[in-house]
Design an enzyme around this catalytic site. Structure first.
Site, PDB file in Angstrom:
ATOM      1  N   THR A  20     -28.345   7.538  29.032  1.00  0.00           N
ATOM      2  CA  THR A  20     -28.455   6.616  27.903  1.00  0.00           C
ATOM      3  C   THR A  20     -29.317   5.461  28.396  1.00  0.00           C
ATOM      4  OG1 THR A  20     -26.300   7.224  27.039  1.00  0.00           O
ATOM      5  CG2 THR A  20     -27.171   5.071  26.365  1.00  0.00           C
ATOM      6  N   ASP A  21     -30.386   5.162  27.689  1.00  0.00           N
ATOM      7  CA  ASP A  21     -31.290   4.071  28.085  1.00  0.00           C
ATOM      8  C   ASP A  21     -30.900   2.780  27.367  1.00  0.00           C
ATOM      9  OD1 ASP A  21     -32.588   6.038  29.488  1.00  0.00           O
ATOM     10  OD2 ASP A  21     -34.485   5.898  28.392  1.00  0.00           O
ATOM     11  N   LYS A  48     -34.906  11.783  32.478  1.00  0.00           N
ATOM     12  CA  LYS A  48     -36.142  12.572  32.595  1.00  0.00           C
ATOM     13  C   LYS A  48     -35.931  14.026  32.167  1.00  0.00           C
ATOM     14  CE  LYS A  48     -37.913   9.627  36.255  1.00  0.00           C
ATOM     15  NZ  LYS A  48     -38.655   8.737  35.363  1.00  0.00           N
ATOM     16  N   LEU A 230     -52.562  10.622  35.750  1.00  0.00           N
ATOM     17  CA  LEU A 230     -53.140   9.326  36.140  1.00  0.00           C
ATOM     18  C   LEU A 230     -53.080   8.313  34.999  1.00  0.00           C
ATOM     19  CD1 LEU A 230     -56.274  10.968  37.797  1.00  0.00           C
ATOM     20  CD2 LEU A 230     -54.472   9.780  39.053  1.00  0.00           C
ATOM     21  N   ALA A 232     -53.728   6.315  31.859  1.00  0.00           N
ATOM     22  CA  ALA A 232     -54.905   6.193  30.995  1.00  0.00           C
ATOM     23  C   ALA A 232     -56.146   6.849  31.607  1.00  0.00           C
ATOM     24  CB  ALA A 232     -55.176   4.722  30.707  1.00  0.00           C
ATOM     25  N   GLN A 233     -56.103   7.093  32.931  1.00  0.00           N
ATOM     26  CA  GLN A 233     -57.255   7.749  33.584  1.00  0.00           C
ATOM     27  C   GLN A 233     -57.226   9.267  33.462  1.00  0.00           C
ATOM     28  OE1 GLN A 233     -58.751   6.374  37.479  1.00  0.00           O
ATOM     29  NE2 GLN A 233     -56.956   5.056  37.485  1.00  0.00           N
ATOM     30  N   ALA A 260     -43.639   8.950  28.695  1.00  0.00           N
ATOM     31  CA  ALA A 260     -44.955   9.575  28.477  1.00  0.00           C
ATOM     32  C   ALA A 260     -45.126  10.745  29.455  1.00  0.00           C
ATOM     33  CB  ALA A 260     -46.066   8.553  28.668  1.00  0.00           C
ATOM     34  N   GLY A 261     -44.751  10.514  30.703  1.00  0.00           N
ATOM     35  CA  GLY A 261     -44.840  11.584  31.709  1.00  0.00           C
ATOM     36  C   GLY A 261     -43.918  12.743  31.344  1.00  0.00           C
ATOM     37  N   ARG A 295     -45.358   4.574  20.731  1.00  0.00           N
ATOM     38  CA  ARG A 295     -44.055   4.386  20.085  1.00  0.00           C
ATOM     39  C   ARG A 295     -43.035   3.887  21.112  1.00  0.00           C
ATOM     40  NH1 ARG A 295     -43.558  10.401  17.525  1.00  0.00           N
ATOM     41  NH2 ARG A 295     -45.136  10.189  15.901  1.00  0.00           N
TER      42      ARG A 295
HETATM   43  O1  RIB Z   1     -38.943   8.908  32.476  1.00  0.00           O
HETATM   44  C1  RIB Z   1     -38.255   8.008  31.658  1.00  0.00           C
HETATM   45  C2  RIB Z   1     -36.779   8.115  31.896  1.00  0.00           C
HETATM   46  O2  RIB Z   1     -36.490   7.708  33.222  1.00  0.00           O
HETATM   47  C3  RIB Z   1     -35.931   7.218  31.025  1.00  0.00           C
HETATM   48  O3  RIB Z   1     -35.576   7.823  29.816  1.00  0.00           O
HETATM   49  C4  RIB Z   1     -34.757   6.878  31.916  1.00  0.00           C
HETATM   50  O4  RIB Z   1     -33.541   7.413  31.480  1.00  0.00           O
HETATM   51  C5  RIB Z   1     -35.124   7.391  33.296  1.00  0.00           C
HETATM   52  O5  RIB Z   1     -34.460   8.553  33.591  1.00  0.00           O
END
Ligand code: RIB
Length: 312
Positions: A20-21, A48, A230, A232-233, A260-261, A295
């Protein structure tokens, strides 16, 4: 639009974290010892592993997850969130005493972030838990792992997946040091970002040429293919046989780079599972990741297949 099970193509299994973030938005990231005022707070689904599973499901893969939540309200909610995405959570165990993982995320107004993760129940995912769900590994095409669960369970997953002839994807995040030597030969696609690649290879990665050097080093260590993301690269791909290629990223205004990753990894794995060509898989993963940075939040930011298609 949700993709029905019948139209889903590849089967992806994610073994990893579910969090949970707790997210605060602030004008800038606080310096050590500094207290600053934030202007927005939200609590969203993250982790992740779970983010990567959601990204794979939203792009159209059939997804299952192995993980561990606590027997608390957060854990129940996180599993519900994943099931709403059509993700098979029969491999998600519930730990009786450890709380569900939590991430304290700070996002600055220019879209950068810092994250502190308290693993909680994620730390209880053992090699035995992985072995209990061997059937899920057998049933998938591609297995995806990260490093937010205990390393021995990640190694057990990669070894079992290799024994069962599955394609393995390792996102070595967060990276704290080089990986044990026996790991890389178990990895078909190693996908670090520039910071992780530098830590793993012990080389600076600030440019494409740095990414190429690190990727070469990691490939020499045994990884079949390496993709260094990378930001934006763009991304640098080094395939088996030594051919390298740079993929420029779509340029967007970043609102929040969290996940994003993970979006890149989940979409990439889904494309691999449905046997799409590598270049197209990277391209689609980049387009989805680019949308996610426009977002806020981890899982709320991950686009669906229709959103990616309509954005191009
Ligand atoms: O990569 C982003 C994630 O890293 C987040 O959602 C957080 O929970 C951490 O695990």
């Amino acid at each position: 639009m949700k993709v029905s099970k019948e139209t889903k193509q590849g089967r992806v299994l994610v073994v990893g974290s579910i969090n949970t973030d707790l997210v605060a938005r602030a004008p800038h990231l606080p310096r050590p010892g500094e207290t600053i005022g934030g202007h927005e707070f939200s609590q969203v689904a993250g982790g992740k592993g779970a983010n990567q599973a959601v990204a794979a499901a939203r792009i159209g893969a059939q997804v299952a997850m192995i993980g561990c939540v606590g027997s608390d309200a957060n854990g129940a909610q996180r599993v519900k969130d994943l099931e709403v995405e059509g993700i098979d959570c029969s491999g998600v165990e519930v730990h009786p005493t450890q709380p569900t993982g939590v991430a304290m995320v700070t996002v600055s107004d220019d879209g950068q972030n810092t994250i502190v993760v308290v693993a909680g129940s994620n730390g209880e995912l053992t090699p035995q838990s992985v072995a209990r769900h061997e059937a899920a590994i057998k049933a998938c095409d591609v297995v995806v792992c990260q490093l937010e669960t205990p390393w021995d369970s990640v190694h057990a997953t990669l070894a079992l997946a290799r024994r069962l002839g599955k394609t393995t994807v390792l996102n070595p995040a967060p990276a704290t040091g080089p990986l044990p030597a026996e790991w890389l030969p178990l990895v078909d696609y190693l996908v670090p970002n520039e910071v992780e690649a530098a830590i793993l290879a012990g080389l600076p990665v600030e440019s494409q040429s740095g990414a190429r050097r690190a990727a070469t080093e990691l490939q020499q260590g045994g990884a079949r293919n390496v993709i260094v993301t990378l930001g934006a690269q763009g991304a640098y791909l080094l395939v088996e046989g030594g051919e390298g290629r740079h993929f420029p990223a779509p340029q967007v205004q970043a609102v929040d780079t969290t996940a994003a990753g993970d979006t890149f990894i989940g979409v990439f794995a889904a494309q691999l599972a449905s046997r799409q060509p590598l270049e197209g898989a990277i391209n689609l993963a980049q387009r989805a990741a680019a949308i996610s940075v426009t977002r806020a939040g981890a899982q709320p930011s991950i686009p669906t297949r229709a959103e990616v298609d309509n954005a191009t």
